[in-house]
Motif scaffolding. Structure first.
Motif, PDB file in Angstrom:
ATOM      1  N   ALA A  85       0.874  -1.180   0.000  1.00  0.00           N
ATOM      2  CA  ALA A  85       0.000   0.000   0.000  1.00  0.00           C
ATOM      3  C   ALA A  85       0.906   1.223   0.000  1.00  0.00           C
ATOM      4  N   VAL A  86       0.606   2.194  -0.827  1.00  0.00           N
ATOM      5  CA  VAL A  86       1.453   3.389  -0.898  1.00  0.00           C
ATOM      6  C   VAL A  86       0.621   4.664  -0.980  1.00  0.00           C
ATOM      7  N   GLY A  87       1.221   5.756  -0.493  1.00  0.00           N
ATOM      8  CA  GLY A  87       0.667   7.074  -0.729  1.00  0.00           C
ATOM      9  C   GLY A  87       1.271   7.615  -2.012  1.00  0.00           C
ATOM     10  N   PHE A 162       3.124   8.522   9.597  1.00  0.00           N
ATOM     11  CA  PHE A 162       3.065   9.064   8.246  1.00  0.00           C
ATOM     12  C   PHE A 162       4.007  10.273   8.171  1.00  0.00           C
ATOM     13  N   GLU A 163       4.136  10.839   6.968  1.00  0.00           N
ATOM     14  CA  GLU A 163       5.107  11.897   6.726  1.00  0.00           C
ATOM     15  C   GLU A 163       4.500  13.267   7.036  1.00  0.00           C
ATOM     16  N   VAL A 179       5.109   6.891  -1.737  1.00  0.00           N
ATOM     17  CA  VAL A 179       5.759   6.753  -0.438  1.00  0.00           C
ATOM     18  C   VAL A 179       5.143   5.576   0.320  1.00  0.00           C
ATOM     19  N   GLY A 180       6.039   4.781   0.903  1.00  0.00           N
ATOM     20  CA  GLY A 180       5.609   3.623   1.677  1.00  0.00           C
ATOM     21  C   GLY A 180       6.671   3.309   2.715  1.00  0.00           C
ATOM     22  N   MET A 181       6.490   2.232   3.459  1.00  0.00           N
ATOM     23  CA  MET A 181       7.383   1.975   4.595  1.00  0.00           C
ATOM     24  C   MET A 181       8.071   0.615   4.558  1.00  0.00           C
ATOM     25  N   THR A 204      -3.227   4.046  -2.197  1.00  0.00           N
ATOM     26  CA  THR A 204      -4.414   4.084  -1.326  1.00  0.00           C
ATOM     27  C   THR A 204      -4.828   5.511  -1.004  1.00  0.00           C
ATOM     28  N   ASN A 205      -3.916   6.469  -1.201  1.00  0.00           N
ATOM     29  CA  ASN A 205      -4.218   7.860  -0.804  1.00  0.00           C
ATOM     30  C   ASN A 205      -3.204   8.796  -1.449  1.00  0.00           C
ATOM     31  N   ALA A 207      -0.532  11.650  -0.639  1.00  0.00           N
ATOM     32  CA  ALA A 207       0.306  11.780   0.557  1.00  0.00           C
ATOM     33  C   ALA A 207      -0.037  13.044   1.356  1.00  0.00           C
ATOM     34  N   LEU A 215      -4.388  11.702   7.276  1.00  0.00           N
ATOM     35  CA  LEU A 215      -4.242  10.295   6.886  1.00  0.00           C
ATOM     36  C   LEU A 215      -4.566   9.381   8.055  1.00  0.00           C
ATOM     37  N   VAL A 220      -6.234   3.544   4.543  1.00  0.00           N
ATOM     38  CA  VAL A 220      -5.367   2.687   3.728  1.00  0.00           C
ATOM     39  C   VAL A 220      -5.978   1.285   3.616  1.00  0.00           C
TER      40      VAL A 220
HETATM   41  N1  HPA Z   1       2.731   7.193   3.580  1.00  0.00           N
HETATM   42  C1  HPA Z   1       3.465   6.119   3.916  1.00  0.00           C
HETATM   43  N2  HPA Z   1       3.034   4.869   3.750  1.00  0.00           N
HETATM   44  C2  HPA Z   1       1.814   4.691   3.211  1.00  0.00           C
HETATM   45  C3  HPA Z   1       0.999   5.763   2.844  1.00  0.00           C
HETATM   46  C4  HPA Z   1       1.481   7.086   3.033  1.00  0.00           C
HETATM   47  O1  HPA Z   1       0.820   8.098   2.726  1.00  0.00           O
HETATM   48  N3  HPA Z   1      -0.158   5.239   2.346  1.00  0.00           N
HETATM   49  C5  HPA Z   1      -0.023   3.889   2.419  1.00  0.00           C
HETATM   50  N4  HPA Z   1       1.168   3.545   2.946  1.00  0.00           N
END
Ligand code: HPA
Length: 261
Positions: A85-87, A162-163, A179-181, A204-205, A207, A215, A220
């Motif tokens: 899952a990423v922003g 989150f950032e 962006v992800g982790m 998923t969103n 950022a 967020l 997510v």
């Molecule tokens: N930031 C970091 N990781 C994520 C995000 C995000 O906005 N959305 C899903 N994983």
């Protein structure tokens, strides 16, 4: 039958429900235990690993990436499809779209990125994500008429927070798209282990600071759930298209197993 293909399920992907005859296995590795489910799909043995545990109890900075990837290597896995899952930082990459990441920018801080504890390995990172697996994913997505981007730059943060919007503006200036982790060190360790690795990033969103709302992890998870069917179809088709016994440059790792812990 050897297991040549594995799926690493990220946030929102905890169930290998494309597999039949599923059995659970605990893998003992020099880095601690790892857990997989192994089943069959279309006559092929496929392993499924839940990155955060099946109850999503392990946060991104505490995932035992070394045990997970070494465990897959011990099984004989040569191809990994990892979901993430990423922003998004890129207005073209919108929620629910797939991105087959081709590069990363590493902003992690506390993660071991190598198996080697005796001696030194400087690993080439020109193509961290396997170009052939990425091509296979793009072909599958095209056939299924899913919305996708064939490349994208993944910024990996330490998390679990989150950032800040300021961080996101910096990442955009550096050329990041997503962006992800979790992608680092997972992709790095796969490369070192000589395993082809590709990330199926699902936006998923937008950022922080780009999204009009704050967020939440729930957002997510909800978007992942809405798109779970598409993700499943994509993975199934990609597995069907893949020759699990092909050879690839990714398999040429400089790793000397005797230098591992
Ligand atoms: N930031 C970091 N990781 C994520 C995000 C995000 O906005 N959305 C899903 N994983």
């Amino acid at each position: 039958m050897t297991v040549r293909i594995a799926i690493i399920g990220g946030t929102g992907v905890y169930d290998p429900n494309i597999l039949s005859n599923v059995r659970q296995k605990r893998l003992e590795t020099p880095f601690g235990p790892a857990w997989v489910k192994i089943g069959t799909y279309q006559g092929r043995e496929v392993a499924f690993m839940a990155r955060h545990g099946e109850d999503h109890s392990v946060p991104p900075h505490l995932v035992n990436y070394r045990a997970n990837i070494w465990g897959l290597r011990q099984l004989g896995v040569k191809n990994v499809f990892a979901t993430a899952a990423v922003g998004s930082l890129n207005p073209e990459m919108k929620p629910k779209q797939f991105v087959f990441v081709d590069q990363f920018l590493d902003f992690t801080r506390s993660r071991v990125q190598t198996f080697v504890e005796k001696g030194v390995v400087h690993l080439d990172m020109t193509d961290p994500y396997c170009p052939e697996l990425r091509m296979t994913l793009a072909r599958a997505a095209q056939e299924l008429e899913l919305e996708y981007h064939a490349k994208g730059i993944y910024v990996c943060t330490e998390g679990p927070r989150f950032e800040t919007p300021a961080e996101i503006r910096m990442f955009r200036q550096l050329g990041g798209d997503l962006v992800g982790m979790t992608s680092v060190p997972e992709v790095v360790l796969a490369r070192e282990a000589g395993i082809c690795y590709a990330t199926i990033a699902m936006v998923t969103n937008f950022a922080a600071g780009i999204s009009p709302t704050r967020l939440s992890h729930q957002e997510v998870v909800d978007v992942m759930a809405e798109n779970a069917g598409n993700l499943r179809r994509l993975v199934m088709r990609a597995i069907e298209l893949l020759d699990p016994d092909r050879t690839c440059l990714c398999h040429e790792s400089p790793l000397d197993p005797s230098a591992v812990k």
